[in-house]
Design an enzyme around this catalytic site. Structure first.
Site, PDB file in Angstrom:
ATOM      1  N   GLY A 356      63.033  52.008 -26.951  1.00 52.92           N
ATOM      2  CA  GLY A 356      62.158  50.890 -27.403  1.00 52.92           C
ATOM      3  C   GLY A 356      61.328  50.451 -26.152  1.00 52.92           C
ATOM      4  N   CYS A 357      60.794  49.438 -25.926  1.00 51.52           N
ATOM      5  CA  CYS A 357      59.942  48.999 -24.548  1.00 51.52           C
ATOM      6  C   CYS A 357      61.057  48.652 -23.663  1.00 51.52           C
ATOM      7  CB  CYS A 357      59.072  47.930 -24.909  1.00 51.52           C
ATOM      8  SG  CYS A 357      57.522  48.770 -25.923  1.00 51.52           S
TER       9      CYS A 357
END
Length: 382
Positions: A356-357
Site C-alpha cells: 500500500g501507499c
C-alpha cells in the site's frame, strides 16, 4: 447510412494526422485526498478542456459535474471507488485510471515522473510506490526494466539509464551490464561528475543526467515528494506528473498513483501522463519488452537473487481456496511478507501480500481479519 462530406473530411483529416478516432477514457477517483474534492474535479476539467479525444470519468463525485469531456460515476468511499475503477478497467470502460492510496500486488511498482530543478528536464524515477521484489537488488533490477518500458512507451526509443548511488547500486550495475551482454540492450547514462559512470549522484538527479533514474522504491517515493513540493513547504505537491503507473510482468491495468498531498497541477499532469501511456500502448510495449527479457535470461538472474538468503523449504504450503481480499494488515516487514502469508495459509486463512501507499500489507477477507491479526501477533510478525 452513407457519410456526408463533412464527416468524410474529418475522417480523412484524422487519418492524415495519425489521430485515433477512439476516445481515451481516464478514470479519476476523487476521494482520499488531503485537499478538497473540488480541487481534483477542477484539475480534471482543465485537463479535459485541453486534451483532444479524451474523456475523464470522475469516480466518487458528489454531484453531476458539467464540462466538456467529463462523466461522473457515484461512489461513497475510496474503497468503493477502487472497486468501480477496477471493474471499469477490466471491462474496457476505462483505458487508464488515476487514484491514490491503492495497493498493488508484490511484483508491481510505479514509475514516477519529475521535473529536474537544474535543467527543467523530465526524468522517470523507477520506482516510487509498490514493491517489485522482497530482495533489494532484484527489486532494483526490475525497477530498471519498468523504467525502460515506460520511457519507450513515451517515445524515448533508447532511454539512458542511471542507477542512484544507494545500497546495492554496484551489484545492480554489474547485473544490468550482464543482462545487456546477454542480449537485452541497455543504454547506460554517464554521470555529470568527473568520475563518470552510470552510478548517479544527487547532482545528476538535479540536472537530469539520465532519462530513467533507478533506485529502491522508498527512496524513489521520497525523491518524488521532494521534487514535487520543494517550492510549497511540503503540504501541496505542485510540480510534475505524480508517482506514475504500476508496472509488472502480466499486470494488465494502467493505474497511476497520486499522493494525498498532490495538488491540482500534479493531478492534471497525472491525467496527461495516463493519456500518453494509453496512446503509446503501454501494455503492448510491456509484453514486448518482457519477451526480450525472457530471451536474455532476465528471469534466471532474478531467480538467483531471490533465492539468496532464503531457508530451504521443508514442505510446500498450498493456499486455501481463493477469496476476495478487501482488508489490509499493515506493520509487517517487507522481507517477512511471504513468510507471514504462508503462516496464514497453514492456519486455513487465504491471504495475499501487497504494498500500500504506507508500506507492505497482508490482504485478507473481511471475515478473516481478526483471526489473521491474532495469528500473526502470536507468530511474532506484528
Amino acid at each position: 447510412m452513407p457519410l456526408d462530406k463533412s464527416e468524410l473530411f474529418n475522417m480523412l483529416a484524422d487519418a492524415l494526422e495519425g489521430r485515433s478516432a477512439k476516445k481515451v477514457k481516464v478514470g479519476l477517483t476523487v476521494h482520499g485526498s488531503e485537499h478538497p474534492p473540488g480541487m481534483l474535479i477542477g484539475a480534471a476539467k482543465e485537463a479535459a478542456k485541453s486534451l483532444d479525444g479524451v474523456e475523464i470519468v470522475l469516480i466518487g463525485a458528489g454531484e453531476e459535474v458539467e464540462g466538456r469531456g467529463i462523466q461522473c460515476v457515484k461512489a461513497g468511499t475510496l474503497e468503493e471507488a477502487h472497486r468501480i475503477m477496477e471493474k471499469m478497467l477490466d471491462g474496457g470502460e476505462l483505458d487508464a485510471a488515476v487514484t491514490m492510496h491503492y495497493s498493488f500486488p508484490v511484483g508491481v511498482s510505479t514509475v514516477g515522473r519529475v521535473v529536474t530543478p537544474a535543467r527543467g528536464k523530465p526524468v522517470l524515477i523507477a520506482t516510487t510506490t509498490g514493491t517489485s521484489s522482497a530482495n533489494r537488488v532484484a527489486a532494483m533490477m526490475k525497477n530498471a526494466v519498468y523504467g525502460i518500458i515506460v520511457a519507450k512507451t513515451l517515445g524515448i526509443e533508447n532511454p539512458s539509464v542511471g542507477i542512484l548511488n544507494v545500497d546495492g547500486s554496484r551489484q545492480v550495475e554489474r547485473l544490468l551490464k550482464q543482462l545487456s551482454e546477454q542480449g537485452y540492450e541497455i543504454n547506460f547514462a554517464g554521470s555529470m561528475r568527473a568520475d563518470g559512470g552510470c552510478i548517479m549522484r544527487g547532482n545528476d538527479l538535479l540536472a537530469g543526467s539520465c532519462d530513467v533514474m533507478v533506485t529502491d522504491t522508498l527512496t524513489g517515493n521520497i525523491l518524488v515528494k521532494i521534487l514535487s513540493a520543494y517550492t510549497t513547504g511540503g503540504d501541496y505537491e505542485a510540480l510534475g506528473w505524480g508517482y506514475g503507473p504500476g508496472i509488472g510482468e502480466d499486470y494488465r491495468r494502467i493505474i497511476l498513483i497520486l499522493s494525498r498531498a498532490s495538488g491540482a497541477p500534479v493531478v492534471e499532469g497525472a491525467i496527461r501522463y495516463a493519456v500518453e501511456l494509453v496512446r503509446g500502448n503501454l501494455l503492448k510495449k510491456a509484453s514486448e519488452e518482457f519477451e526480450k527479457l525472457r530471451k536474455a535470461g532476465f528471469h534466471e538472474l532474478i531467480g538467483e537473487l531471490e533465492k539468496t538468503g532464503k531457508p530451504e523449504e521443508k514442505t510446500i504450503v498450498e493456499p486455501p481456496p481463493k477469496k476476495a481480499v478487501t482488508e489490509e494488515i499493515a506493520g509487517i516487514d517487507v522481507l517477512q511478507m511471504e513468510e507471514a502469508v504462508r503462516i496464514l495459509w497453514k492456519s486455513g486463512i487465504y491471504a495475499e501480500s501487497g504494498m500500500g501507499c504506507t508500506g507492505p500489507v497482508i490482504m485478507v477477507a473481511h471475515e478473516d481479519l481478526k483471526s489473521a491479526v491474532d495469528i500473526l501477533k502470536a507468530a511474532g510478525y506484528l
